[in-house]
Design an enzyme around this catalytic site. Structure first.
Site, mmCIF file in Angstrom:
data_model
loop_
_atom_site.group_PDB
_atom_site.id
_atom_site.type_symbol
_atom_site.label_atom_id
_atom_site.label_comp_id
_atom_site.label_asym_id
_atom_site.label_seq_id
_atom_site.Cartn_x
_atom_site.Cartn_y
_atom_site.Cartn_z
ATOM 1 N N GLU A 1 0.841 -1.206 0.000
ATOM 2 C CA GLU A 1 0.000 0.000 0.000
ATOM 3 C C GLU A 1 0.878 1.259 0.000
ATOM 4 O OE1 GLU A 1 -2.443 -0.001 3.490
ATOM 5 O OE2 GLU A 1 -3.698 1.667 2.798
ATOM 6 N N LYS B 1 -8.716 2.742 -2.514
ATOM 7 C CA LYS B 1 -9.186 1.936 -1.386
ATOM 8 C C LYS B 1 -10.689 2.170 -1.182
ATOM 9 C CE LYS B 1 -7.103 1.285 3.247
ATOM 10 N NZ LYS B 1 -5.964 1.856 4.040
ATOM 11 N N CYS C 1 -5.666 -3.260 1.653
ATOM 12 C CA CYS C 1 -5.651 -3.348 3.122
ATOM 13 C C CYS C 1 -7.021 -3.412 3.805
ATOM 14 C CB CYS C 1 -4.808 -2.199 3.674
ATOM 15 S SG CYS C 1 -4.134 -2.550 5.324
ATOM 16 N N LYS D 1 -0.460 -9.900 16.213
ATOM 17 C CA LYS D 1 -1.273 -9.575 15.038
ATOM 18 C C LYS D 1 -1.079 -10.594 13.931
ATOM 19 C CE LYS D 1 -2.863 -5.650 12.347
ATOM 20 N NZ LYS D 1 -2.624 -4.222 12.122
ATOM 21 N N LEU E 1 22.661 6.615 30.670
ATOM 22 C CA LEU E 1 22.714 5.259 31.221
ATOM 23 C C LEU E 1 22.777 5.350 32.745
ATOM 24 C CD1 LEU E 1 22.786 2.844 29.328
ATOM 25 C CD2 LEU E 1 25.235 2.658 29.730
ATOM 26 N N SER E 2 21.721 4.867 33.418
ATOM 27 C CA SER E 2 21.669 5.024 34.877
ATOM 28 C C SER E 2 22.229 3.823 35.610
ATOM 29 C CB SER E 2 20.210 5.208 35.302
ATOM 30 O OG SER E 2 19.500 3.991 35.101
ATOM 31 N N GLY E 3 22.389 2.704 34.905
ATOM 32 C CA GLY E 3 22.693 1.450 35.576
ATOM 33 C C GLY E 3 21.441 0.635 35.835
ATOM 34 N N GLY E 4 20.280 1.263 35.642
ATOM 35 C CA GLY E 4 19.001 0.566 35.824
ATOM 36 C C GLY E 4 18.606 -0.192 34.574
ATOM 37 N N ILE E 5 17.521 -0.947 34.704
ATOM 38 C CA ILE E 5 17.179 -1.878 33.621
ATOM 39 C C ILE E 5 16.591 -1.188 32.396
ATOM 40 C CG2 ILE E 5 14.878 -2.445 34.516
ATOM 41 C CD1 ILE E 5 15.671 -5.428 33.655
ATOM 42 N N ASN F 1 12.766 16.218 40.589
ATOM 43 C CA ASN F 1 12.622 16.495 39.163
ATOM 44 C C ASN F 1 13.820 17.266 38.613
ATOM 45 O OD1 ASN F 1 10.159 15.240 38.731
ATOM 46 N ND2 ASN F 1 8.967 17.059 39.250
#
Lengths: 593, 593
Positions: A44, A126, A162, A195, A342-346, A418
């Site tokens: 499409e 369409k 579609c 999907k 990069l904080s070191g957290g996940i 913050n």
């Protein structure tokens, strides 16, 4: 029964870049012709990219698309590719007024055309326009009312776009009415979780309703906030999967289809179901005798073994979607490198791992930005991730900036928390401006949903790779990616400690996420019901959740949603005074003509 | 010829706040009844507020609206206001499926109802849905196909909703077909510059087409990014303006209309033009003898002199729109006070003056945030503005924060300039978090259009009062506001030096805007053609502009537009994975049920 060699070109068009997309159509058509294809289909709006959003409303872009289509037809012929009919989606315009939609003749349409021997031999729009979720097609387009049928090598091929098969009736029913041998559908169908299963079921049902083989070609890649997973499919009228393309890869699916000889010669203009009328296009080409597998080539051809690519696992599918979306956003925006705090957290670790897979470790720049509340292990974990993946890593402390603010004005509590997040956002944007990387934001869906995030702080970034990934899935994906590395004999990218330690924003002493939020597994279960499921508070409680938790989560989500609306991106301008800015897709290729 | 005393309630509904809006309908109906009104009309979707955007797609909100409507009918009767028919807009749903729009029965509709004697006596949905510019009504609603006609005190009153008269045919033609005595149109028609002239011309043309008097009631106030100017109008079939409400004020317009006696008794359900069918509602009430002006009151009434409020000047109109929009945004978001960074330049000075008019000087908090590049006069001009208006003023230098960043990482050129702007944004957000004011952004349309603005810097803010005001108009408005103060014998708010000095961002030594941009009068002329006029580069050059200037402006606008799209507000979450966030209006009143 004639055999038709069909090629489905599962490609990644770029919105607005007509020249690039035309080049791609030529390139993939050449490959298809070299594979002996007798009919080639592209997704499409492959010529303009999809979705073009409000670009559809710029007349100069519509005319650019129409001109590029005619040029493309000529170019295919000039390159010796004119004998194969090519179905390609583009942005066109209506010939007649559409009074029911209050739109004049010349309104934009989501079209496809067939190119053959240097000419545009048929065009159509369409019929069913989606206007829900991420789609606003009644805003951009007026619907078409034709059933285009192509007679090619003795087979009647009905064409659709579609949404035409996501709604009942319309071209599916009409294809049956004229006894089509093949229903060929060109798509720009965005990825959602699971999907592929939903799509397969739909395609099977519509093939049965149309009473013929159905070929479904989809796009891949990413455009703005959408990801396309490909997953092109061919099924027989009996529901048998005859061929299937891999997910998330550009791919040319070529196969030989045994299809019924076109029998009935309907009158052009015949009125079919749902107000559609038939538009027939007769292309030269004799019915083709079926080549026999393994037999000596008839007419120089051997029967092709149709490919049915296996489905990948749930985690692999999500990972591919995250990587595709990130890569597309970075490259389609003209960037080569990314910048991540990069904080070191996940969360930031997962975003960095996605970025490494998307653009390569050498193009991933990361900064650890410790404050007085950052733990030693956070800095170590960030450095360890860099060591494992080979990404570019530096450390810049935000302590001096923090002290300067606290010295200038009184800030306590949330304002102080913050502030640290915003100092990091400001530092990332400064480095981005200085060095030219695009900033990726680390927020996950759980924390964004409940507002555990700082506006102009950790929300800073052009693209949020995991903004639609709940925190519990963040953990699952991190483990999966590490295991995947082990299966490949590679170093797992994410440090074990990053995965196992309790999540913390580290914006005040000894802070952990569970100070402010329920346990993530519980939180995510409630969020999924409230957000995706659109279930109300009472329904969630009735499903067995603690009323106090549900009330708390509901209040957090509503407040966060409200606050996100309070502070929109910052002032936008609009073409009408006081109007809203309209949505436009990312494209630096198209200018007002 | 009967006389009908009509009341048009030009009010400011709050989106989502059904309880508040219901209270307002009762309050204004009481006033209308006290003025002897025999028919009262409120704006489009007055019960829910307008526009509700994607709130329309929440079933619980649709049901909330429908329930509130029934409750309102009962409450009006209980309060002794049940004898007067009240026309009120609300959010409803369709009874039948709308196959052409692929929508099932129960889909949301933009409705209005007539309330009488405690009952909802008729309901109908907007026939023509606008789906351009700021409107997306095919996304939210399905159209209605009735012509509701109310027989009240011997007069046939046909009803319509907003877009119904902006499109040809439909209810206007149908009103003529059934010989209506009055066409009453309820509206939520947003302000644009000079729209009052356009609206009057439209209303006159439609009255002539309908062959009867036309009464047009609009809303006032602001909702999210839209402003409503009121300007309710009544015109005769001959185009004579019989009454007109003031702009930008809540107002009850009450007048006596001499209208033809309803003659023809058409069958209910009669098919009219454009597929509409007639739905008649007969309300009790004898034809009313016309009261004579100045004569002794017939039936206790004297004929009312209809009010035709004068139009205000172009500048006064724009000023009122800016003040209304700002006040609505602040108050509807639940804030009482605003925070503005005051540079001493004209943009932030104008924003502060607007804010003072919108929420009062005591609620306007301003901070001067000088850097090493700020001039002495900038600080003086900011302080002078504060002195003249009485707003709250403080100074916090960003020099220590700037030095801390420059000490931590190498930043030059644009990165260094943007840093200063971001340090100010961070400081404003910190003070906002600490003290609870909502931040207003100072950007004007010229600089936003060409990208002369810093993301997460001067673009920080929930609302940008002058984001749709070109710089040349900023100067004109500043002068006009000062002159207006002089006319009223007040102190002009904006220091003369702020208006006369050359504009500068003061982010590097001796910087002025014209280092980077053409002269603002020239720039704005090109921008207006390129943005509002949607003219291409060649057309603008053909109009006599220097090709080099046009090329430069076009490149700046395209690049800025592209960059705004690159960095959207930051990560959003969506209900579908990878889907786009849908638009929701500001409302903290409505929760998922």
């Amino acid at each position: 029964m004639p055999t038709l060699r069909l090629a489905l070109s599962q490609i990644d068009p770029w919105v607005g870049d007509l020249a690039r997309n035309s080049d791609e159509v030529v390139r993939w058509t050449r490959q298809a012709v070299e594979a002996g294809a007798q009919l080639v289909a592209f997704p499409e709006m492959a010529l303009t990219g999809y979705p073009v959003e409000d670009l559809a409303l710029r007349r100069s872009f519509v005319e650019g698309s129409r001109g590029a289509l005619v040029e493309l037809a000529g170019r295919l012929a000039a390159d010796g590719l004119g004998e194969v009919p090519v179905v390609v989606g583009y942005l066109g315009r209506s010939e007649h007024a559409s009074p029911r939609f209050n739109r004049p003749a010349g309104s934009p349409q989501n079209c496809a055309a067939v190119l053959h021997r240097g000419e545009v031999v048929t065009r159509f729009a369409k019929h069913h326009l989606p206007n829900y979720g991420v789609f606003d097609e009644f805003r951009w387009f007026v619907p078409g009312d034709q059933l285009p049928v192509l007679r090619v090598h003795g087979v009647d091929v009905a064409l659709a776009i579609c949404e035409d098969i996501w709604q009942d009736g319309g071209r599916v029913t009409a294809a049956r009415e004229i006894g089509a041998g093949l229903l060929l559908v060109v798509n720009g169908s965005p990825y959602e979780r699971n999907k592929d299963d939903q799509r397969l079921e739909l395609v099977r049902r519509r093939a049965a309703e149309a009473g013929c083989t159905l070929a479904y070609v989809n796009m891949v890649g990413g455009q703005d906030e959408l990801v396309f997973d490909g997953d092109s499919i061919v099924v027989g009228a009996d529901g048998e999967v005859l061929a299937r393309s891999p997910q998330f890869e550009e791919h040319l699916l070529v196969l030989d289809l045994d299809l019924p000889t076109a029998g009935r010669d309907h009158t052009d203009g015949l009125l079919l179901s749902d107000g559609l009328h038939l538009v027939r296009t007769e292309l030269d080409g004799e019915p083709q005798a079926a080549p026999v597998m393994g037999a000596p080539p008839a007419e120089g051809r051997e029967r092709l073994t149709a490919e049915v690519a296996p489905r990948i696992s749930d985690e692999a599918e999500i990972w591919a979607a995250l990587v595709s979306g990130t890569r597309a956003y970075v490259t389609k925006n003209g960037f080569e490198s990314v910048l991540i705090g990069l904080s070191g957290g996940i969360d930031s670790a997962l975003v960095a791992a996605i970025a490494v897979d998307a653009v390569g470790a050498a193009n991933v720049h990361c900064v650890s930005m410790p404050s007085r509340y950052s733990s030693r292990h956070s800095r170590d974990d960030a450095a360890e991730l860099a060591r494992r993946t080979g990404l570019r890593f530096r450390t810049v402390s935000i302590a001096p900036m923090f002290d300067a603010y606290l010295g200038a004005t009184e800030l306590t509590g949330l304002a102080e928390e913050n502030l640290q997040s915003r100092l990091r956002g400001t530092l990332l944007m400064a480095i981005s401006n200085q060095e030219g990387h695009i900033v990726l934001a680390p927020g996950n869906k759980s924390e964004l949903a409940v507002g555990y995030s700082t506006l102009y702080g950790d929300s800073v970034g052009a693209y949020g790779p995991i903004k639609d990934v709940y925190k519990s899935l963040v953990f699952r994906l991190a483990r999966w990616r590490n295991e995947e590395a082990e299966r490949r004999g590679e170093v797992p990218p994410i440090p074990e400690h990053t995965i196992t330690k309790p999540p913390s924003a580290e914006l005040r002493p000894d802070q952990v996420d569970t100070d402010s939020l329920p346990d993530y597994d519980l939180l995510d279960s409630v969020l999924a019901r409230y957000i995706e499921g659109d279930e109300g508070r009472d329904a969630i409680v009735a499903a067995g959740f603690d009323p106090a938790v549900v009330d708390r989560v509901v209040r957090l989500v509503d407040t966060a949603e409200y606050k996100r609306r309070q502070y929109p991106p910052g002032p936008k301008i609009s073409v009408k005074n006081f109007g809203r800015d309209r949505r436009l897709p990312i494209t630096n290729r198209w200018r007002r003509g």
